[in-house]
Design an enzyme around this catalytic site. Structure first.
Site, PDB file in Angstrom:
ATOM      1  N   HIS A   1       0.901  -1.460  -0.444  1.00  0.00           N
ATOM      2  CA  HIS A   1       0.055  -0.060  -0.260  1.00  0.00           C
ATOM      3  C   HIS A   1       1.040   1.513  -0.002  1.00  0.00           C
ATOM      4  O   HIS A   1       2.092   1.394   1.135  1.00  0.00           O
ATOM      5  CB  HIS A   1      -0.687   0.099   1.611  1.00  0.00           C
ATOM      6  CG  HIS A   1      -1.961   0.802   0.498  1.00  0.00           C
ATOM      7  ND1 HIS A   1      -3.081   0.107   0.685  1.00  0.00           N
ATOM      8  CD2 HIS A   1      -2.963   2.008   1.805  1.00  0.00           C
ATOM      9  CE1 HIS A   1      -4.256   0.909   0.369  1.00  0.00           C
ATOM     10  NE2 HIS A   1      -3.653   2.647   1.413  1.00  0.00           N
TER      11      HIS A   1
ATOM     12  N   ASP B   1     -13.927   2.434   7.423  1.00  0.00           N
ATOM     13  CA  ASP B   1     -13.021   3.210   5.941  1.00  0.00           C
ATOM     14  C   ASP B   1     -13.640   4.005   4.771  1.00  0.00           C
ATOM     15  O   ASP B   1     -13.315   5.096   4.597  1.00  0.00           O
ATOM     16  CB  ASP B   1     -11.637   2.387   5.539  1.00  0.00           C
ATOM     17  CG  ASP B   1     -10.454   2.584   4.757  1.00  0.00           C
ATOM     18  OD1 ASP B   1     -10.470   3.865   5.699  1.00  0.00           O
ATOM     19  OD2 ASP B   1     -10.596   2.370   4.072  1.00  0.00           O
TER      20      ASP B   1
ATOM     21  N   ARG C   1     -13.145  12.603   4.457  1.00  0.00           N
ATOM     22  CA  ARG C   1     -11.523  12.708   4.684  1.00  0.00           C
ATOM     23  C   ARG C   1     -11.034  13.780   3.204  1.00  0.00           C
ATOM     24  O   ARG C   1     -10.706  14.527   3.047  1.00  0.00           O
ATOM     25  CB  ARG C   1     -10.225  12.043   4.792  1.00  0.00           C
ATOM     26  CG  ARG C   1     -10.968  11.643   6.367  1.00  0.00           C
ATOM     27  CD  ARG C   1      -9.471  10.535   6.845  1.00  0.00           C
ATOM     28  NE  ARG C   1      -8.437  10.593   6.229  1.00  0.00           N
ATOM     29  CZ  ARG C   1      -7.497   9.715   5.545  1.00  0.00           C
ATOM     30  NH1 ARG C   1      -7.704   8.228   5.729  1.00  0.00           N
ATOM     31  NH2 ARG C   1      -6.049   9.992   5.853  1.00  0.00           N
TER      32      ARG C   1
ATOM     33  N   SER D   1      -6.751   3.618   8.525  1.00  0.00           N
ATOM     34  CA  SER D   1      -7.407   3.777   6.969  1.00  0.00           C
ATOM     35  C   SER D   1      -6.099   2.737   6.970  1.00  0.00           C
ATOM     36  O   SER D   1      -7.044   1.620   6.299  1.00  0.00           O
ATOM     37  CB  SER D   1      -7.150   5.274   6.441  1.00  0.00           C
ATOM     38  OG  SER D   1      -8.020   4.535   5.454  1.00  0.00           O
TER      39      SER D   1
ATOM     40  N   LYS E   1      -7.266  -2.107   5.854  1.00  0.00           N
ATOM     41  CA  LYS E   1      -7.698  -2.422   5.542  1.00  0.00           C
ATOM     42  C   LYS E   1      -6.733  -3.618   4.689  1.00  0.00           C
ATOM     43  O   LYS E   1      -6.759  -4.976   4.517  1.00  0.00           O
ATOM     44  CB  LYS E   1      -7.203  -1.494   3.770  1.00  0.00           C
ATOM     45  CG  LYS E   1      -8.556  -0.374   3.512  1.00  0.00           C
ATOM     46  CD  LYS E   1      -8.016  -0.054   2.683  1.00  0.00           C
ATOM     47  CE  LYS E   1      -7.477   1.447   1.967  1.00  0.00           C
ATOM     48  NZ  LYS E   1      -8.106   2.549   3.666  1.00  0.00           N
TER      49      LYS E   1
HETATM   50  N1  URA Z   1      -4.221   5.443   1.671  1.00  0.00           N
HETATM   51  C1  URA Z   1      -5.135   4.729   2.717  1.00  0.00           C
HETATM   52  O1  URA Z   1      -5.796   4.141   2.471  1.00  0.00           O
HETATM   53  N2  URA Z   1      -5.559   5.921   4.167  1.00  0.00           N
HETATM   54  C2  URA Z   1      -5.002   6.990   4.251  1.00  0.00           C
HETATM   55  O2  URA Z   1      -5.068   7.626   4.218  1.00  0.00           O
HETATM   56  C3  URA Z   1      -3.713   7.475   3.167  1.00  0.00           C
HETATM   57  C4  URA Z   1      -3.418   6.787   1.890  1.00  0.00           C
END
Ligand code: URA
Length: 408
Positions: A82, A161, A168, A183, A187
């Site tokens: 990620h 999320d 956000r 966040s 995930k």
């Molecule tokens: N990627 C995400 O999934 N969440 C964030 O807050 C920033 C980047």
């Protein structure tokens, strides 16, 4: 307990308990806490921060808003990656197919664009018919058969999320270590991988602006991952300059395809670094051995073929991937050396062109974006083309909007 007390407590920089966080965030998911109240709480968190303990609690609340996938029947080793978000960062589209072609399973939940940073889900959805909303059964089937699967948060998978992220993005509450950590890690944990690489982007076009913040985020994410028995590794990489020469959803998919076909560029270098690190951990080989395998898998076109298989398995039709937009050309008004391509300004410009959202109700134009034609260090002649802009909006751009390049 009521939401106003919780907002006020955070406004006064006090520590919220697990129950208070759960009341506010789960209340938002249920619709009892309203958009403007959650926006206010999020802004208080951005300004006053949260402790590691609060961040761990918030992550747990996010995870428990949905299911946690058990992928252990598919493989003992499942990887995930990620990015904390940047401009022109389409590494997932390159890394996933490389690893799957090497026989390593990659299971991923991605997000949409957040502020000026692009999101993998928007990029994938720019491929006609691509389905980012997979059921648990479809997710597992694709992981098993293709080796790489990528989907969005759903009502079953970190639904909290999904709703907080969307808010956000349009309320200026993206740049917060605890919100980013909870966040992303929720995930990653819900999705079921056991080796997780986080690419922490730092710079003007990133959500994290300083190396010190990146180091703190790295420590927190490793700690959170450890609490759920996941191995978390991080890299910290530059996001002062866009990562690729394409910015915008369809344009970025096209560039990722070029990299998978063998084009060498910055996007390839970062993708190779990420893929090699994950491959070395998954296969217990050295980084050098992993790098050689990554190069070979690209050369053999196996990664490119895997990308096509991945897209088709999620319903996408690459034959229909066409950019349909008006083009504006930006030329240099002087000669010299290109010393800066400002990722933040490029990100803002791509939003204006329609590649991302400024309000919740905006729709994203998959065709919108920017193509860059020069690299830092290049000699530029007056009138050289620096970039082409793709948009379907009838907008007037000021000289400030296109002031993304420094030529000295
Ligand atoms: N990627 C995400 O999934 N969440 C964030 O807050 C920033 C980047």
């Amino acid at each position: 307990m009521n939401i106003l007390e919780i907002i006020n407590k955070k406004r006064l920089n006090k520590v919220l308990t697990y129950d208070e966080l759960s009341f506010a965030f789960n209340g938002f998911l249920k619709g009892d806490v309203l958009d403007y109240q959650m926006s206010s709480l999020l802004m208080a968190i951005v300004i006053n921060g949260m402790t590691l303990e609060e961040t761990i609690n918030l992550t747990d609340i996010f995870i428990k808003s949905g299911k946690i996938f058990d992928l252990s029947k598919i493989s003992d080793v499942i990887v995930d990656k990620h990015s904390t978000g940047g401009v022109g960062d389409s590494t997932t589209l390159v890394v996933g197919p490389i690893l799957a072609a090497m026989g390593i399973k990659m299971a991923k939940i991605s997000g949409r664009g957040l502020g000026i940073t692009g999101g993998t889900i928007d990029k994938l959805e720019s491929i006609p018919n691509f389905n980012v909303n997979l059921s648990e059964r479809e997710f597992k089937k694709n992981l098993k058969e293709v080796g790489f699967v990528d989907c969005s948060q759903t009502k079953d998978l970190v639904p909290l999320d999904k709703v907080v992220y969307a808010l956000r993005s349009v309320t200026g509450t993206t740049e917060s270590l605890p919100l980013i950590a909870s966040s992303i890690m929720s995930k990653k944990i819900a999705c079921g991988a056991n080796i997780i690489l986080i690419d922490i982007k730092v710079g003007s076009g990133a959500l994290i602006k300083t190396k010190k913040d990146a180091q703190t985020l790295s420590k927190w994410m490793k700690k959170i991952g450890g609490n759920y028995n996941r191995k978390v590794v991080t890299i910290i990489s530059d996001m002062n300059t866009p990562l690729s020469s394409s910015i915008g959803n369809r344009l970025e998919v096209e560039e990722a395809i070029q990299v998978l076909k063998g084009e060498k560029c910055r996007l390839y270098e970062t993708s190779k670094e990420i893929a090699s690190l994950l491959a070395s951990l998954a296969k217990k080989i050295t980084i050098e051995e992993a790098e050689e395998e990554v190069d070979n898998i690209i050369k053999s076109k196996k990664a490119y073929k895997k990308f096509i298989e991945f897209v088709e398995a999620q319903g996408g039709n690459l034959n229909k991937l066409k950019i349909d937009a008006d083009i504006k050309i930006i030329r240099s008004d002087k000669s010299g050396t290109l010393t800066k391509i400002d990722a933040e300004k490029i990100g803002m410009l791509s939003l204006k062109l329609g590649a991302g959202k400024i309000t919740k109700n905006d729709s994203i134009d998959p065709n919108a974006g920017i193509k860059l034609f020069k690299n830092i260090g290049d000699h530029i002649n007056k009138n050289d083309i620096l970039a082409t802009l793709y948009t379907n909006k009838d907008i007037k751009l000021s000289s400030d909007d296109i002031n993304c390049f420094e030529i000295n």
